[in-house]
Scaffold this motif. Structure first.
Motif, PDB file in Angstrom:
ATOM      1  N   ALA A 285       0.499  -1.252   0.503  1.00 54.67           N
ATOM      2  CA  ALA A 285       0.040   0.011   0.362  1.00 54.67           C
ATOM      3  C   ALA A 285       1.033   1.054  -0.034  1.00 54.67           C
ATOM      4  O   ALA A 285       0.416   2.398  -0.775  1.00 54.67           O
ATOM      5  CB  ALA A 285      -1.242   0.124   1.542  1.00 54.67           C
ATOM      6  N   ARG A 286       2.091   1.132   0.903  1.00 55.73           N
ATOM      7  CA  ARG A 286       3.036   2.499   0.511  1.00 55.73           C
ATOM      8  C   ARG A 286       3.930   2.134  -0.401  1.00 55.73           C
ATOM      9  O   ARG A 286       3.937   3.815  -0.795  1.00 55.73           O
ATOM     10  CB  ARG A 286       4.314   2.367   1.964  1.00 55.73           C
ATOM     11  N   ALA A 287       3.524   1.492  -1.231  1.00 53.71           N
ATOM     12  CA  ALA A 287       4.153   1.561  -3.009  1.00 53.71           C
ATOM     13  C   ALA A 287       3.566   2.126  -3.444  1.00 53.71           C
ATOM     14  O   ALA A 287       4.076   3.505  -4.339  1.00 53.71           O
ATOM     15  CB  ALA A 287       4.846   0.262  -3.379  1.00 53.71           C
ATOM     16  N   LEU A 288       1.936   1.452  -3.097  1.00 51.40           N
ATOM     17  CA  LEU A 288       1.674   1.962  -4.087  1.00 51.40           C
ATOM     18  C   LEU A 288       0.875   3.318  -3.894  1.00 51.40           C
ATOM     19  O   LEU A 288       0.417   4.627  -4.930  1.00 51.40           O
ATOM     20  CB  LEU A 288       0.142   1.399  -4.420  1.00 51.40           C
ATOM     21  N   ALA A 289       0.874   3.846  -2.564  1.00 45.66           N
ATOM     22  CA  ALA A 289       0.539   5.191  -2.179  1.00 45.66           C
ATOM     23  C   ALA A 289       1.497   6.456  -3.160  1.00 45.66           C
ATOM     24  O   ALA A 289       1.075   7.388  -3.853  1.00 45.66           O
ATOM     25  CB  ALA A 289       0.846   5.619  -0.687  1.00 45.66           C
ATOM     26  N   VAL A 290       2.900   6.149  -2.961  1.00 47.50           N
ATOM     27  CA  VAL A 290       3.960   6.588  -4.023  1.00 47.50           C
ATOM     28  C   VAL A 290       3.421   6.918  -5.351  1.00 47.50           C
ATOM     29  O   VAL A 290       3.908   7.752  -5.779  1.00 47.50           O
ATOM     30  CB  VAL A 290       5.372   6.046  -3.181  1.00 47.50           C
ATOM     31  N   TYR A 291       3.464   5.400  -5.906  1.00 52.15           N
ATOM     32  CA  TYR A 291       2.506   5.275  -7.606  1.00 52.15           C
ATOM     33  C   TYR A 291       1.400   6.664  -7.652  1.00 52.15           C
ATOM     34  O   TYR A 291       1.818   6.973  -8.512  1.00 52.15           O
ATOM     35  CB  TYR A 291       2.300   4.451  -7.748  1.00 52.15           C
ATOM     36  N   ILE A 292       0.599   6.518  -6.578  1.00 52.23           N
ATOM     37  CA  ILE A 292      -0.265   7.362  -6.560  1.00 52.23           C
ATOM     38  C   ILE A 292      -0.108   8.542  -6.884  1.00 52.23           C
ATOM     39  O   ILE A 292      -0.492   9.605  -7.777  1.00 52.23           O
ATOM     40  CB  ILE A 292      -1.535   7.196  -5.671  1.00 52.23           C
ATOM     41  N   LEU A 293       1.094   9.082  -5.925  1.00 51.58           N
ATOM     42  CA  LEU A 293       1.379  10.561  -5.503  1.00 51.58           C
ATOM     43  C   LEU A 293       2.410  11.150  -7.292  1.00 51.58           C
ATOM     44  O   LEU A 293       2.048  11.844  -7.360  1.00 51.58           O
ATOM     45  CB  LEU A 293       1.933  10.627  -4.697  1.00 51.58           C
ATOM     46  N   ILE A 294       2.572  10.353  -7.954  1.00 51.40           N
ATOM     47  CA  ILE A 294       3.632  10.609  -8.420  1.00 51.40           C
ATOM     48  C   ILE A 294       2.047  10.538 -10.202  1.00 51.40           C
ATOM     49  O   ILE A 294       2.683  11.763 -11.204  1.00 51.40           O
ATOM     50  CB  ILE A 294       4.593   9.419  -9.520  1.00 51.40           C
ATOM     51  N   PHE A 295       1.919   9.746  -9.943  1.00 49.19           N
ATOM     52  CA  PHE A 295       0.746   9.931 -11.120  1.00 49.19           C
ATOM     53  C   PHE A 295      -0.118  10.980 -10.679  1.00 49.19           C
ATOM     54  O   PHE A 295      -0.082  12.030 -12.235  1.00 49.19           O
ATOM     55  CB  PHE A 295      -0.921   8.588 -10.728  1.00 49.19           C
ATOM     56  N   PHE A 296      -0.639  11.704 -10.099  1.00 47.80           N
ATOM     57  CA  PHE A 296      -1.440  12.971  -9.438  1.00 47.80           C
ATOM     58  C   PHE A 296      -0.567  13.859  -9.806  1.00 47.80           C
ATOM     59  O   PHE A 296      -1.197  14.896  -9.971  1.00 47.80           O
ATOM     60  CB  PHE A 296      -2.333  12.897  -8.433  1.00 47.80           C
ATOM     61  N   GLY A 297       0.754  13.970  -9.109  1.00 49.53           N
ATOM     62  CA  GLY A 297       1.458  15.173  -9.170  1.00 49.53           C
ATOM     63  C   GLY A 297       1.758  15.561 -10.488  1.00 49.53           C
ATOM     64  O   GLY A 297       1.613  17.058 -10.798  1.00 49.53           O
TER      65      GLY A 297
END
Length: 470
Positions: A285-297
């Protein structure tokens, strides 16, 4: 997303995901019900609408990492690519159908019915989560603390080459591709002199294209590597942006939008599959959170940049420039190869011997210094040093906040590896995180150890009685 994605990912990793998701859905359903009541009673104000919209956004940010992380628990690894594609497809179809349905409901009875239907949808998700009979893993150690878990997640992202490849390709694609959705309303209104209905039709074409792309993806994945799919679909999307820039015919843009949906789903699904399968369960979940952060950012940054370019020059120029950035991103990220779904065994190996802590010492005490003494013949020294580079990344992504390799000045054959964990509990967690794939990394370095000479391992506690946040 920027403020809450990482803490949300950490929470999802350290608590029961099912209960966590139920709680978040209850929060969002409550907000939707409050929106319904205020709209129906004609008590809604601008400030209240903004506050409740923020509350709904908080729920979305808290939900997304955990929602993405449960997919591998619901399907076998072999079915994960198809499951991720189906999930992405559902999001794209909902994005196309949802606004149109809301417009019909608002025209019939006002906004309250739209909010009410939204609340009902959350109740349906809650019912599905309650029906899910998840078998939680037995916890041997106390749960991580929130801020410590966030730190460990960031440390993992900074030391995991496979995840970094996913993040690099995500940033390269969405920075340029964000121009399409950001400027599409402007193209419809200015270049096509179209209406909201025309915009809705083009959105629907994106959804249809996404459906077609998702249907064909399994066959394509069986023949082509994921990174090549991303590169090819990115090139196709660059052509889509050029089509948006210079085709000023509604009929001409319909096939362009169909292709855009297929290319978008191919990239998004491939990146999500790579992110899902490149990390072990304890940090998913933490790794996917970083992915989501990059995606939305990158999507938000790109949309702002291309909107500014369109304002100062023209939408056509902005879309053409975005296509150029997208093509440049393909070239710049060719060296970042996405992980293959079945390439590495991410199950815990549990091959490290259990460390011993004197009963008089506190398990919260830290930091902990771990040293490993090697005896390496001189002719293998250079190869040993090179083999220890992936060992360093392995230690750091599993929890070590500092690492080093030293050579004895008196006896050059003696080498000492050392690393620090935040506390004794953190070191025990480190033991449980080493995967079968990482066991091979360790073995590749240890094969240079002088035969019949054991590797001496020591654990040293800080003299201070306090500890870092474990």
């Amino acid at each position: 997303m920027f403020f809450l994605a990482l803490p949300a990912g950490a929470l999802a990793d350290i608590v029961d995901k099912r209960r966590y998701l139920v709680g978040v859905q209850v929060w969002m359903a409550s907000v939707a019900l409050l929106l319904t009541a205020l709209s129906l009673l004609d008590l809604m104000s601008v400030s209240m609408l903004l506050i409740l919209t923020l509350a709904m956004g908080i729920g979305t940010a808290l939900m997304m990492p955990a929602w993405s992380a449960v997919t591998p628990e619901l399907v076998d690894k072999s079915e994960l690519p198809a499951a991720v594609a189906l999930s992405s497809l559902g999001m794209n179809v909902a994005r196309a159908i949802g606004p149109a349905l809301a417009g019909v409901l608002v025209s019939l009875s006002g906004p309250w019915l739209t909010f009410a239907l939204n609340a009902v949808s959350f109740l349906a998700v809650i019912a599905a989560l309650l029906a899910w009979r998840r078998t939680p893993s037995a916890a041997v150690l106390p749960a991580e603390r929130l801020f410590g878990a966030v730190r460990v997640g960031l440390r993992y992202a900074c030391s995991a080459p496979s995840l970094q490849a996913v993040l690099a390709r995500t940033a390269a694609f969405f920075l340029g591709a964000s121009a399409g959705m950001a400027l599409l309303p402007l193209i419809v209104r200015q270049a096509l002199q179209g209406s909201a209905a025309d915009y809705g039709v083009l959105l629907g074409c994106i959804g249809i294209g996404a459906i077609a792309g998702a249907i064909g993806l399994p066959q394509l994945r069986a023949r082509v590597r994921g990174d090549l799919i991303v590169a090819g679909a990115s090139a196709v999307y660059a052509l889509v942006l050029l089509g948006l820039a210079w085709i000023h015919s509604f009929a001409g843009l319909i096939p362009v939008m169909l292709v855009s949906g297929a290319a978008w789903i191919a990239v998004l699904s491939s990146l999500q599959v790579a992110a899902q399968t490149s990390v072990p369960a304890w940090v998913k979940a933490r790794a996917l959170a970083v992915y989501i952060l990059i995606f939305f950012g990158t999507s938000a940054l790109g949309a702002a940049v291309w909107g500014a370019v369109a304002s100062h020059f023209s939408p056509s120029l902005a879309l053409s420039a975005a296509a150029g950035v997208l093509l440049a991103g393909i070239v710049l990220t060719l060296r970042f190869r996405l992980p293959v779904t079945q390439s590495e065994d991410l199950a815990p190996s549990l091959h490290w011997p259990q460390p011993v802590l004197d009963s008089s010492l506190d398990r919260e005490r830290g930091p902990v210094l771990v040293t490993l003494d090697y005896v390496i013949p001189a002719e293998h020294a250079q190869a040993f040093r090179q083999a220890m580079v992936p060992v360093r990344h392995m230690r750091q992504r599993n929890g070590a906040f500092s690492w080093g390799l030293m050579q004895d000045s008196e006896n050059p054959e003696r080498w000492q590896e050392f690393f620090f964990d935040e506390s004794w509990l953190a070191h025990l967690r480190h033991h449980g995180r080493v995967t079968h794939g990482e066991k091979q990394i360790e073995a590749a370095a240890r094969r240079y150890q002088k035969p019949d000479v054991p590797i001496a391992i020591r654990h040293l506690l800080s003299a201070a009685t306090g500890s870092r946040d474990a």
